[in-house]
Design a protein around this motif. Structure first.
Motif, PDB file in Angstrom:
ATOM      1  N   ARG A   1      46.200  40.462  45.363  1.00  0.00           N
ATOM      2  CA  ARG A   1      45.049  40.794  44.256  1.00  0.00           C
ATOM      3  C   ARG A   1      43.708  41.377  44.864  1.00  0.00           C
ATOM      4  NH1 ARG A   1      43.449  36.213  42.543  1.00  0.00           N
ATOM      5  NH2 ARG A   1      44.907  34.525  42.997  1.00  0.00           N
ATOM      6  N   LYS A   2      43.802  41.187  46.173  1.00  0.00           N
ATOM      7  CA  LYS A   2      42.740  41.837  47.231  1.00  0.00           C
ATOM      8  C   LYS A   2      42.953  42.893  47.375  1.00  0.00           C
ATOM      9  CE  LYS A   2      40.662  37.324  48.277  1.00  0.00           C
ATOM     10  NZ  LYS A   2      39.187  37.670  47.724  1.00  0.00           N
ATOM     11  N   LEU A   3      44.245  43.775  47.445  1.00  0.00           N
ATOM     12  CA  LEU A   3      44.556  44.889  48.025  1.00  0.00           C
ATOM     13  C   LEU A   3      43.798  45.833  47.122  1.00  0.00           C
ATOM     14  CD1 LEU A   3      48.220  45.036  49.000  1.00  0.00           C
ATOM     15  CD2 LEU A   3      46.206  45.336  50.480  1.00  0.00           C
ATOM     16  N   PRO A   4      43.233  47.058  47.872  1.00  0.00           N
ATOM     17  CA  PRO A   4      42.737  48.026  46.716  1.00  0.00           C
ATOM     18  C   PRO A   4      43.615  48.860  46.109  1.00  0.00           C
ATOM     19  CG  PRO A   4      42.652  48.826  48.975  1.00  0.00           C
ATOM     20  CD  PRO A   4      42.849  47.157  49.030  1.00  0.00           C
ATOM     21  N   PRO A   5      43.277  49.724  45.008  1.00  0.00           N
ATOM     22  CA  PRO A   5      44.521  50.204  44.261  1.00  0.00           C
ATOM     23  C   PRO A   5      45.059  51.455  45.310  1.00  0.00           C
ATOM     24  CG  PRO A   5      42.334  50.097  43.069  1.00  0.00           C
ATOM     25  CD  PRO A   5      41.943  49.678  44.230  1.00  0.00           C
ATOM     26  N   ASN A   6      46.250  51.746  44.959  1.00  0.00           N
ATOM     27  CA  ASN A   6      46.839  52.609  46.075  1.00  0.00           C
ATOM     28  C   ASN A   6      46.172  53.772  46.146  1.00  0.00           C
ATOM     29  OD1 ASN A   6      49.185  50.994  46.282  1.00  0.00           O
ATOM     30  ND2 ASN A   6      50.300  51.896  44.663  1.00  0.00           N
ATOM     31  N   GLU A   7      45.276  54.507  45.269  1.00  0.00           N
ATOM     32  CA  GLU A   7      44.832  55.722  45.372  1.00  0.00           C
ATOM     33  C   GLU A   7      43.374  55.597  46.218  1.00  0.00           C
ATOM     34  OE1 GLU A   7      43.362  53.882  41.424  1.00  0.00           O
ATOM     35  OE2 GLU A   7      45.366  54.400  42.569  1.00  0.00           O
ATOM     36  N   GLN A   8      43.157  54.081  46.637  1.00  0.00           N
ATOM     37  CA  GLN A   8      41.922  54.075  47.301  1.00  0.00           C
ATOM     38  C   GLN A   8      42.380  53.532  48.839  1.00  0.00           C
ATOM     39  OE1 GLN A   8      39.177  51.249  45.735  1.00  0.00           O
ATOM     40  NE2 GLN A   8      39.171  52.071  43.809  1.00  0.00           N
TER      41      GLN A   8
END
Length: 276
Positions: A157-164
């Motif tokens: 849940r702490k991972l940024p979205p893939n595009e970021q």
């Protein structure tokens, strides 16, 4: 503050290969689980170490190139909780009686991508954390695989979205932790298409050391594999025997021979080395 205990192993599966080890004296238990595929670029492994004795255990931990989030539990309650920086030198620790230690070993890009902060300010040191940091106060401490499942949920849940997520960061992590040969800083830059100057700027900002220094730590960490088997000839990446001894001693405070002799007591960490 990394892999702690010596022993014999058996294997089982969860998120990845796992190992559980128990000391000859049956006073220490060590277990580890590897992360799910989605977190593999950011996490090396999760570990649990139990001091089953009624005596404090003194030990020396060698640099391994990871920073850690560590929580210690006694009688179901958190008694210590801290974040470590990267260790560039050996560190002496004491594990209190009957304490169970849980830890996450983070790869370098996790500072930016998961913690969303630098850890350069705690190079060779620790930072005490409140129990609600990372939601640790909500974790139910029971079976190790259940704890890891909860930690995985928090981390995902702490991972940024893939595009970021910037591709050069991922290439750096994938190259550093999948290349088992000794490499030069310029080779890393060439292979991942990221200028060495920019890599140095990134690593100095987030973990507090240059790429060259980080590769030296990794090179010595890889050498521990051979040292634990009683091999004292310099592996690839060291100019000669003198250079090998000097570099290992710089990072651990001991010669290769002394590390080998102490791996079952003071340097219990070394007996359990299994992967980068």
């Amino acid at each position: 503050m990394t892999i702690l205990y010596n022993g014999i192993k058996y294997q089982y599966n969860m998120f990845g290969d796992s190992k559980k080890l128990m000391s000859i004296q049956n006073e220490h238990i060590y277990s580890e689980l590897y992360p799910s595929e989605d977190l593999d670029d950011y996490i090396s492994l999760y570990f649990m170490a139990e001091n089953l004795s009624d005596k404090p255990q003194e030990m020396t931990i060698c640099p391994d190139g990871y920073f850690k989030l560590i929580v210690q539990i006694l009688e179901g309650k958190i008694v210590a909780y801290f974040l470590t920086g990267i260790w560039a030198n050996e560190i002496d620790i004491v594990v209190k009686p009957r304490v169970t230690t849980y830890g996450i070993k983070f790869k370098v890009i996790a500072a930016e991508m998961i913690l969303n902060r630098e850890i350069s300010s705690i190079l060779n040191s620790v930072e005490q954390k409140e129990s609600n940091y990372f939601g640790m106060d909500k974790v139910r401490f029971g079976k190790f695989n259940d704890i890891v499942a909860q930690l995985e949920d928090i981390l995902l849940r702490k991972l940024p979205p893939n595009e970021q997520i910037r591709a050069n960061r991922l290439r750096l992590s994938q190259y550093l932790y999948s290349n088992y040969e000794s490499v030069l800083a310029k080779d890393v830059a060439k292979q991942i298409y990221w200028p060495q100057r920019d890599i140095n700027r990134y690593l100095n900002k987030y973990i507090g050391i240059s790429l060259k220094k980080y590769l030296n730590i990794q090179k010595c960490y890889r050498a521990y594999f051979k040292i634990t088997e009683g091999e004292f000839f310099p592996p690839k990446g060291f100019f000669d025997q003198a250079h090998f001894i000097r570099e290992v001693k710089k990072h651990t405070g001991r010669t290769p021979t002394a590390l080998f002799k102490g791996q079952n007591d003071q340097f219990i960490q070394l007996r359990n080395i299994k992967k980068l």
